[in-house]
Design a protein around this motif. Structure first.
Motif, PDB file in Angstrom:
ATOM      1  N   ILE A 234       0.823  -1.211   0.000  1.00 55.58           N
ATOM      2  CA  ILE A 234       0.000   0.000   0.000  1.00 55.58           C
ATOM      3  C   ILE A 234       0.858   1.262   0.000  1.00 55.58           C
ATOM      4  O   ILE A 234       0.612   2.178  -0.792  1.00 55.58           O
ATOM      5  CB  ILE A 234      -0.996  -0.015   1.177  1.00 55.58           C
ATOM      6  N   PRO A 235       1.892   1.359   0.871  1.00 54.12           N
ATOM      7  CA  PRO A 235       2.738   2.564   0.790  1.00 54.12           C
ATOM      8  C   PRO A 235       3.434   2.708  -0.558  1.00 54.12           C
ATOM      9  O   PRO A 235       3.648   3.817  -1.035  1.00 54.12           O
ATOM     10  CB  PRO A 235       3.761   2.361   1.910  1.00 54.12           C
ATOM     11  N   SER A 236       3.793   1.600  -1.195  1.00 54.96           N
ATOM     12  CA  SER A 236       4.473   1.666  -2.484  1.00 54.96           C
ATOM     13  C   SER A 236       3.525   2.107  -3.591  1.00 54.96           C
ATOM     14  O   SER A 236       3.874   2.952  -4.421  1.00 54.96           O
ATOM     15  CB  SER A 236       5.061   0.297  -2.846  1.00 54.96           C
ATOM     16  N   PHE A 237       2.329   1.538  -3.609  1.00 54.56           N
ATOM     17  CA  PHE A 237       1.371   1.874  -4.659  1.00 54.56           C
ATOM     18  C   PHE A 237       0.662   3.201  -4.391  1.00 54.56           C
ATOM     19  O   PHE A 237       0.190   3.865  -5.313  1.00 54.56           O
ATOM     20  CB  PHE A 237       0.306   0.777  -4.794  1.00 54.56           C
ATOM     21  N   GLY A 238       0.579   3.575  -3.110  1.00 56.63           N
ATOM     22  CA  GLY A 238      -0.255   4.704  -2.718  1.00 56.63           C
ATOM     23  C   GLY A 238      -1.675   4.228  -2.506  1.00 56.63           C
ATOM     24  O   GLY A 238      -2.163   3.340  -3.204  1.00 56.63           O
ATOM     25  N   GLU A 239      -2.369   4.785  -1.525  1.00 53.97           N
ATOM     26  CA  GLU A 239      -3.747   4.369  -1.257  1.00 53.97           C
ATOM     27  C   GLU A 239      -4.633   4.769  -2.428  1.00 53.97           C
ATOM     28  O   GLU A 239      -4.551   5.880  -2.937  1.00 53.97           O
ATOM     29  CB  GLU A 239      -4.244   4.999   0.047  1.00 53.97           C
ATOM     30  N   SER A 240      -5.473   3.837  -2.845  1.00 53.30           N
ATOM     31  CA  SER A 240      -6.331   4.067  -4.009  1.00 53.30           C
ATOM     32  C   SER A 240      -7.546   3.158  -3.905  1.00 53.30           C
ATOM     33  O   SER A 240      -7.662   2.323  -2.993  1.00 53.30           O
ATOM     34  CB  SER A 240      -5.564   3.761  -5.303  1.00 53.30           C
ATOM     35  N   THR A 241      -8.448   3.304  -4.866  1.00 52.12           N
ATOM     36  CA  THR A 241      -9.622   2.427  -4.916  1.00 52.12           C
ATOM     37  C   THR A 241      -9.188   0.972  -5.042  1.00 52.12           C
ATOM     38  O   THR A 241      -9.754   0.072  -4.396  1.00 52.12           O
ATOM     39  CB  THR A 241     -10.511   2.805  -6.120  1.00 52.12           C
ATOM     40  N   GLU A 242      -8.143   0.726  -5.851  1.00 53.96           N
ATOM     41  CA  GLU A 242      -7.687  -0.648  -6.078  1.00 53.96           C
ATOM     42  C   GLU A 242      -7.078  -1.266  -4.815  1.00 53.96           C
ATOM     43  O   GLU A 242      -7.340  -2.428  -4.495  1.00 53.96           O
ATOM     44  CB  GLU A 242      -6.672  -0.696  -7.217  1.00 53.96           C
ATOM     45  N   THR A 243      -6.244  -0.498  -4.110  1.00 51.72           N
ATOM     46  CA  THR A 243      -5.645  -1.061  -2.892  1.00 51.72           C
ATOM     47  C   THR A 243      -6.718  -1.321  -1.836  1.00 51.72           C
ATOM     48  O   THR A 243      -6.660  -2.325  -1.116  1.00 51.72           O
ATOM     49  CB  THR A 243      -4.552  -0.135  -2.317  1.00 51.72           C
ATOM     50  N   ASN A 244      -7.712  -0.432  -1.754  1.00 50.37           N
ATOM     51  CA  ASN A 244      -8.816  -0.663  -0.816  1.00 50.37           C
ATOM     52  C   ASN A 244      -9.629  -1.896  -1.214  1.00 50.37           C
ATOM     53  O   ASN A 244     -10.091  -2.646  -0.342  1.00 50.37           O
ATOM     54  CB  ASN A 244      -9.727   0.564  -0.758  1.00 50.37           C
ATOM     55  N   GLN A 245      -9.791  -2.118  -2.524  1.00 47.29           N
ATOM     56  CA  GLN A 245     -10.488  -3.325  -2.988  1.00 47.29           C
ATOM     57  C   GLN A 245      -9.736  -4.588  -2.584  1.00 47.29           C
ATOM     58  O   GLN A 245     -10.343  -5.573  -2.156  1.00 47.29           O
ATOM     59  CB  GLN A 245     -10.642  -3.284  -4.510  1.00 47.29           C
ATOM     60  N   VAL A 246      -8.413  -4.547  -2.739  1.00 49.80           N
ATOM     61  CA  VAL A 246      -7.610  -5.717  -2.359  1.00 49.80           C
ATOM     62  C   VAL A 246      -7.781  -6.008  -0.870  1.00 49.80           C
ATOM     63  O   VAL A 246      -7.986  -7.161  -0.462  1.00 49.80           O
ATOM     64  CB  VAL A 246      -6.126  -5.503  -2.713  1.00 49.80           C
ATOM     65  N   LEU A 247      -7.689  -4.964  -0.038  1.00 51.07           N
ATOM     66  CA  LEU A 247      -7.871  -5.159   1.405  1.00 51.07           C
ATOM     67  C   LEU A 247      -9.243  -5.737   1.706  1.00 51.07           C
ATOM     68  O   LEU A 247      -9.379  -6.631   2.560  1.00 51.07           O
ATOM     69  CB  LEU A 247      -7.699  -3.826   2.136  1.00 51.07           C
ATOM     70  N   HIS A 248     -10.262  -5.240   1.032  1.00 53.92           N
ATOM     71  CA  HIS A 248     -11.629  -5.734   1.252  1.00 53.92           C
ATOM     72  C   HIS A 248     -11.739  -7.202   0.838  1.00 53.92           C
ATOM     73  O   HIS A 248     -12.356  -8.017   1.551  1.00 53.92           O
ATOM     74  CB  HIS A 248     -12.607  -4.867   0.459  1.00 53.92           C
ATOM     75  N   LEU A 249     -11.142  -7.551  -0.287  1.00 54.81           N
ATOM     76  CA  LEU A 249     -11.188  -8.946  -0.750  1.00 54.81           C
ATOM     77  C   LEU A 249     -10.449  -9.875   0.202  1.00 54.81           C
ATOM     78  O   LEU A 249     -10.898 -11.004   0.466  1.00 54.81           O
ATOM     79  CB  LEU A 249     -10.595  -9.042  -2.154  1.00 54.81           C
ATOM     80  N   ILE A 250      -9.307  -9.451   0.708  1.00 57.85           N
ATOM     81  CA  ILE A 250      -8.559 -10.273   1.672  1.00 57.85           C
ATOM     82  C   ILE A 250      -9.427 -10.543   2.902  1.00 57.85           C
ATOM     83  O   ILE A 250      -9.495 -11.673   3.402  1.00 57.85           O
ATOM     84  CB  ILE A 250      -7.245  -9.572   2.060  1.00 57.85           C
ATOM     85  N   ALA A 251     -10.107  -9.493   3.409  1.00 60.19           N
ATOM     86  CA  ALA A 251     -10.977  -9.673   4.568  1.00 60.19           C
ATOM     87  C   ALA A 251     -12.124 -10.628   4.258  1.00 60.19           C
ATOM     88  O   ALA A 251     -12.494 -11.478   5.087  1.00 60.19           O
ATOM     89  CB  ALA A 251     -11.517  -8.313   5.023  1.00 60.19           C
TER      90      ALA A 251
END
Length: 477
Positions: A234-251
């Protein structure tokens, strides 16, 4: 009164110093005596009132506890009030320098400027009332109110100036941190993380196929891929809709697995649920590919000699880990490592051999820490390792392992000679304080004790250790 010297303050501070000195000179001795008496008699009550106002706001209560306020912050506020209310023109340059330090600390900790402004406004109102009680509405009272207003406003301006500068530096560093991504080789890192995700999925499917049960199975969030994505991705990519989607999918994957693995439903239903898990993991894989494509081939912003992360990114990493630890009620550790007798290595074998030793140790630190951890060249012969999502026992085990591996792995010099090296390591656990300097200071103190106790060892830092000599603040920006 000594006027502000153009050589003793910077262009931003000189106008504030001159204005403050002028307001104090204009107030006169009677107003000065009145304000000093109010500070002497009422500073404890005023400090308590200030923090009562502050702690009513949830943003402040996240950064400070009632114990911190009582033991450390209220006495500091009393000293601040006594300094401001008792100030003379000759005190102003030193006082303004102190306000700028306070502003820097507020920026590091993340105390919003509007909270500080609110607190000082409430304090001024309370002190205005005390002035009127003691001096009525005469000339002395008016002079004291004018002087108090100028002192508070200029002090706050100095704090805000330093706060704004520090936040701007932090923003630039955070942006550079994303630009000079932690992902040092994008194509290699992309394949590595895809492989880790696939390994996790295959392990899940194999175990279920062979036993039907998965006691103690590692969740996706706590897997090597999950830790990497949360702490580095996340710090490398920067917070975005896509990174939030990945976190949601992992959960969602972990929630589905918890239900599937604990249920006693028929095999057909379990197979359908697992198919849903695989579909979501596939979505994670696709999103990850998009994020890696977006980041492109970027330079890593690394130390040229060791290829480790540059220390300028350390504040960014520590702020991020503090934020994650607060959200998850977790912890992390900082290891500060110093090569023993490094000056002797340079003197006896030459600087090329010293460079080889640094590269050798950097390789060990990289090889024997997890992909989610961070390794920095801190300067000279010092390294910093940030161990994410660990408790004290785990941190000490890793630190002892690194210390042992360094001691057991001699450096091969250019002439074929083998050079024994060792290290002293200070370990500090995150203790809940929002200022990353605190955990760094404890790691530094612990490393200093490791050297005092004979070197080639690990020492755990706590508040009881004396401050290391020459302890300097983290390099800014």
């Amino acid at each position: 009164m000594k006027p502000a010297s153009p050589h003793s303050c910077d262009p931003e501070a000189c106008p504030l110093v001159a204005g403050w000195q002028q307001s104090l000179a204009t107030a006169g001795p009677a107003a000065h005596a009145l304000l000093a008496a109010i500070a002497s008699d009422h500073a404890p009550a005023l400090a308590a009132h200030f923090y009562k106002v502050m702690l009513n706001d949830s943003r402040a209560s996240r950064s400070m506890s009632h114990d911190q306020v009582r033991v450390r912050l209220q006495p500091a506020m009393q000293r601040w009030l006594t300094g401001l209310l008792g100030a003379t023109p000759d005190d102003v340059e030193q006082l303004l320098a102190a306000q700028r330090v306070i502003g820097d600390v507020h920026a590091r900790v993340g105390i919003p400027v509007d909270l500080v402004t609110r607190g000082t406004r409430v304090l001024k109102q309370r002190i205005f009332s005390l002035i009127v009680e003691q001096a009525g509405h005469g000339e002395t009272a008016h002079a004291a109110i004018a002087s108090l207003t100028a002192s508070f406003d200029i002090a706050l301006e100095g704090m805000t100036l330093a706060y704004s500068n520090a936040r701007e530096r932090s923003s630039r560093t955070d942006a550079a941190y994303r630009l000079f991504s932690l992902v040092q080789n994008v194509s290699t890192e992309r394949e590595r993380q895809r492989a880790l995700l696939l390994d996790w999925e295959n392990t899940l499917l194999y175990a279920l196929a062979s036993t039907g049960r998965m006691p103690g199975f590692q969740s996706l969030a706590s897997s090597e891929f999950g830790l990497w994505f949360t702490h580095k991705g996340i710090p490398s990519f920067g917070e975005s809709t896509e990174t939030n989607q990945v976190l949601h999918l992992i959960a969602e994957v972990d929630q589905l697995l918890e239900h599937t693995l604990s249920s006693h439903e028929d095999a057909t239903l379990r197979a359908a649920q697992l198919q849903d898990v695989r579909m979501k993991v596939g979505q994670v894989r696709n999103l990850l590919g998009m994020l890696f494509e977006r980041i492109g081939e970027l330079d890593a912003g690394c130390d040229a000699l060791t290829n480790l992360l540059n220390r300028r990114f350390l504040p960014t990493v520590l702020r991020r880990e503090i934020e994650l630890a607060e959200k998850s009620a977790g912890s992390f550790a900082v290891l500060l490592l110093d090569l023993d007798h490094f000056k002797h290595i340079n003197d006896a074998h030459g600087h090329e051999s010293g460079d080889r030793a640094l590269q050798h140790v950097a390789g060990i630190l990289t090889q024997f820490t997890r992909g989610s951890d961070y390794v920095f060249r801190y300067g000279g012969e010092e390294f910093v390792v940030v161990l994410v999502a660990v408790d004290q026992r785990q941190a000490l085990v890793i630190a002892e392992g690194l210390c042992r591996r360094i001691a057991d792995s001699p450096v091969a010099l250019a002439d074929g000679q083998l050079l024994d090296v060792s290290s002293s390591i200070g370990v500090a656990m995150y203790d809940g304080h929002p200022d990353y300097e605190r955990v760094m200071a404890r790691a530094d103190a612990a490393m200093y004790q490791a050297k005092k106790q004979g070197r080639n060892r690990v020492v755990l830092g706590d508040e009881g250790l004396p401050t290391a000599p020459g302890r300097a603040a983290l390099q800014r920006g």
